[in-house]
Design an enzyme around this catalytic site. Structure first.
Site, PDB file in Angstrom:
ATOM      1  N   ASP A 143      37.511  49.315  23.229  1.00 21.32           N
ATOM      2  CA  ASP A 143      37.188  49.598  21.838  1.00 21.32           C
ATOM      3  C   ASP A 143      35.675  49.575  21.701  1.00 21.32           C
ATOM      4  O   ASP A 143      34.950  49.507  22.695  1.00 21.32           O
ATOM      5  CB  ASP A 143      37.904  48.628  20.883  1.00 21.32           C
ATOM      6  CG  ASP A 143      37.358  47.209  20.919  1.00 21.32           C
ATOM      7  OD1 ASP A 143      36.435  46.922  21.711  1.00 21.32           O
ATOM      8  OD2 ASP A 143      37.860  46.376  20.141  1.00 21.32           O
ATOM      9  N   HIS A 144      35.207  49.609  20.473  1.00 20.94           N
ATOM     10  CA  HIS A 144      33.762  49.629  20.216  1.00 20.94           C
ATOM     11  C   HIS A 144      33.064  48.364  20.720  1.00 20.94           C
ATOM     12  O   HIS A 144      31.874  48.386  21.003  1.00 20.94           O
ATOM     13  CB  HIS A 144      33.491  49.825  18.719  1.00 20.94           C
ATOM     14  CG  HIS A 144      34.213  48.818  17.875  1.00 20.94           C
ATOM     15  ND1 HIS A 144      35.550  48.958  17.565  1.00 20.94           N
ATOM     16  CD2 HIS A 144      33.804  47.660  17.316  1.00 20.94           C
ATOM     17  CE1 HIS A 144      35.932  47.923  16.833  1.00 20.94           C
ATOM     18  NE2 HIS A 144      34.885  47.121  16.669  1.00 20.94           N
ATOM     19  N   CYS A 199      37.322  44.655  25.252  1.00 24.90           N
ATOM     20  CA  CYS A 199      36.957  44.612  23.835  1.00 24.90           C
ATOM     21  C   CYS A 199      35.915  43.509  23.683  1.00 24.90           C
ATOM     22  O   CYS A 199      35.337  43.076  24.682  1.00 24.90           O
ATOM     23  CB  CYS A 199      38.179  44.405  22.931  1.00 24.90           C
ATOM     24  SG  CYS A 199      39.033  42.819  23.091  1.00 24.90           S
ATOM     25  N   GLY A 200      35.665  43.059  22.498  1.00 25.74           N
ATOM     26  CA  GLY A 200      34.635  42.040  22.281  1.00 25.74           C
ATOM     27  C   GLY A 200      34.901  40.746  23.020  1.00 25.74           C
ATOM     28  O   GLY A 200      34.037  40.225  23.716  1.00 25.74           O
ATOM     29  N   THR A 201      36.104  40.204  22.870  1.00 19.08           N
ATOM     30  CA  THR A 201      36.458  38.949  23.553  1.00 19.08           C
ATOM     31  C   THR A 201      37.502  39.141  24.645  1.00 19.08           C
ATOM     32  O   THR A 201      37.708  38.240  25.450  1.00 19.08           O
ATOM     33  CB  THR A 201      37.037  37.927  22.548  1.00 19.08           C
ATOM     34  OG1 THR A 201      38.262  38.455  22.018  1.00 19.08           O
ATOM     35  CG2 THR A 201      36.050  37.608  21.440  1.00 19.08           C
ATOM     36  N   GLY A 202      38.196  40.248  24.645  1.00 19.18           N
ATOM     37  CA  GLY A 202      39.307  40.470  25.557  1.00 19.18           C
ATOM     38  C   GLY A 202      40.618  39.969  24.994  1.00 19.18           C
ATOM     39  O   GLY A 202      41.699  40.369  25.434  1.00 19.18           O
ATOM     40  N   GLY A 249      42.079  40.357  21.904  1.00 14.60           N
ATOM     41  CA  GLY A 249      42.883  41.348  21.186  1.00 14.60           C
ATOM     42  C   GLY A 249      43.571  42.315  22.122  1.00 14.60           C
ATOM     43  O   GLY A 249      44.741  42.663  21.927  1.00 14.60           O
ATOM     44  N   MET A 250      42.858  42.745  23.140  1.00 15.32           N
ATOM     45  CA  MET A 250      43.448  43.657  24.126  1.00 15.32           C
ATOM     46  C   MET A 250      44.590  42.968  24.868  1.00 15.32           C
ATOM     47  O   MET A 250      45.661  43.549  25.053  1.00 15.32           O
ATOM     48  CB  MET A 250      42.396  44.142  25.124  1.00 15.32           C
ATOM     49  CG  MET A 250      41.412  45.130  24.557  1.00 15.32           C
ATOM     50  SD  MET A 250      42.186  46.715  24.167  1.00 15.32           S
ATOM     51  CE  MET A 250      40.707  47.736  24.085  1.00 15.32           C
ATOM     52  N   HIS A 259      49.895  35.474  41.750  1.00 12.78           N
ATOM     53  CA  HIS A 259      51.018  34.675  41.264  1.00 12.78           C
ATOM     54  C   HIS A 259      51.764  35.304  40.104  1.00 12.78           C
ATOM     55  O   HIS A 259      52.958  35.052  39.936  1.00 12.78           O
ATOM     56  CB  HIS A 259      50.531  33.282  40.842  1.00 12.78           C
ATOM     57  CG  HIS A 259      50.159  32.422  41.997  1.00 12.78           C
ATOM     58  ND1 HIS A 259      49.991  31.064  41.879  1.00 12.78           N
ATOM     59  CD2 HIS A 259      49.910  32.705  43.296  1.00 12.78           C
ATOM     60  CE1 HIS A 259      49.677  30.556  43.057  1.00 12.78           C
ATOM     61  NE2 HIS A 259      49.604  31.536  43.931  1.00 12.78           N
ATOM     62  N   ARG A 309      58.456  32.692  45.493  1.00 14.69           N
ATOM     63  CA  ARG A 309      58.792  31.959  44.273  1.00 14.69           C
ATOM     64  C   ARG A 309      58.135  32.580  43.047  1.00 14.69           C
ATOM     65  O   ARG A 309      58.641  32.460  41.932  1.00 14.69           O
ATOM     66  CB  ARG A 309      58.411  30.484  44.402  1.00 14.69           C
ATOM     67  CG  ARG A 309      56.923  30.215  44.432  1.00 14.69           C
ATOM     68  CD  ARG A 309      56.627  28.717  44.621  1.00 14.69           C
ATOM     69  NE  ARG A 309      55.245  28.406  44.472  1.00 14.69           N
ATOM     70  CZ  ARG A 309      54.328  28.459  45.439  1.00 14.69           C
ATOM     71  NH1 ARG A 309      54.697  28.841  46.661  1.00 14.69           N
ATOM     72  NH2 ARG A 309      53.079  28.140  45.208  1.00 14.69           N
ATOM     73  N   HIS A 310      57.009  33.265  43.260  1.00 17.07           N
ATOM     74  CA  HIS A 310      56.318  33.896  42.139  1.00 17.07           C
ATOM     75  C   HIS A 310      57.111  35.088  41.614  1.00 17.07           C
ATOM     76  O   HIS A 310      57.092  35.368  40.415  1.00 17.07           O
ATOM     77  CB  HIS A 310      54.908  34.308  42.549  1.00 17.07           C
ATOM     78  CG  HIS A 310      54.132  33.162  43.109  1.00 17.07           C
ATOM     79  ND1 HIS A 310      53.776  32.058  42.354  1.00 17.07           N
ATOM     80  CD2 HIS A 310      53.687  32.916  44.370  1.00 17.07           C
ATOM     81  CE1 HIS A 310      53.128  31.195  43.114  1.00 17.07           C
ATOM     82  NE2 HIS A 310      53.064  31.687  44.342  1.00 17.07           N
TER      83      HIS A 310
END
Length: 159
Positions: free
Chosen positions: A8-9, A67-70, A72-73, A100, A134-135
């Site tokens: 995004d922007h 995105c700005g913080t990651g 929201g994505m 994992h 197991r993962h």
């Protein structure tokens, strides 16, 4: 590795060094275009949905969302059944998300990461492979929760 990239922007500037690294390391990049590349405001859920649908339609591919913080994505991507998106901010977690959790989308935040660290995170994510064992059982349980749409077996034990 084929990587679908969206931002995004709030992720315009961080996108460039990540695209460059992917190209320099032989990965096939399929980057979304549109108003976000000019800095015009766009809604991150729309971008996440486009990238996630492409990843699901192309087995073996991965997604990169910025995105700005990651946050929201990552939240948006994880609402798409079949997507396991990881918000990463340290190299160990970026590697473990693949090894994992079999993450198929990696999310980053431009306002919280410098370009050098972001490239290191992407490199760790791309170099890792799913460990299985197991993962795989645990990833299967994640998918079952998503398929049930009701929080799965653990939801019944919450009060």
């Amino acid at each position: 590795m084929r990587v679908y990239v969206g931002n995004d922007h709030g992720g315009v500037s961080l996108r460039q060094p990540l695209l460059k690294w992917l190209g320099e390391h032989g990965h096939e990049v399929v980057a979304t275009e549109g108003p976000a590349q000019s800095g015009e405001s766009v809604d991150y859920p729309d971008i996440a949905a486009v990238v996630c649908r492409k990843v699901l339609a192309d087995p073996g591919s991965y997604g990169l969302l910025v995105c700005g913080t990651g946050q929201g994505m990552a939240i948006s991507a994880n609402h798409v059944p079949g997507i396991r998106a990881a918000l990463v901010s340290d190299v160990f977690s970026a590697r473990m998300a693949r090894e994992h959790n079999d993450a198929n989308v990696v999310c980053m935040g431009e306002r919280v990461l410098g370009p050098g660290l972001a490239v290191d995170l992407l490199a760790a994510f791309c170099a890792a492979t799913f460990a299985g064992g197991r993962h795989a059982r645990r990833v299967g349980k994640i998918e079952a929760i998503a398929a049930a749409g009701d929080g799965g077996p653990a939801a019944a034990t919450r009060s």
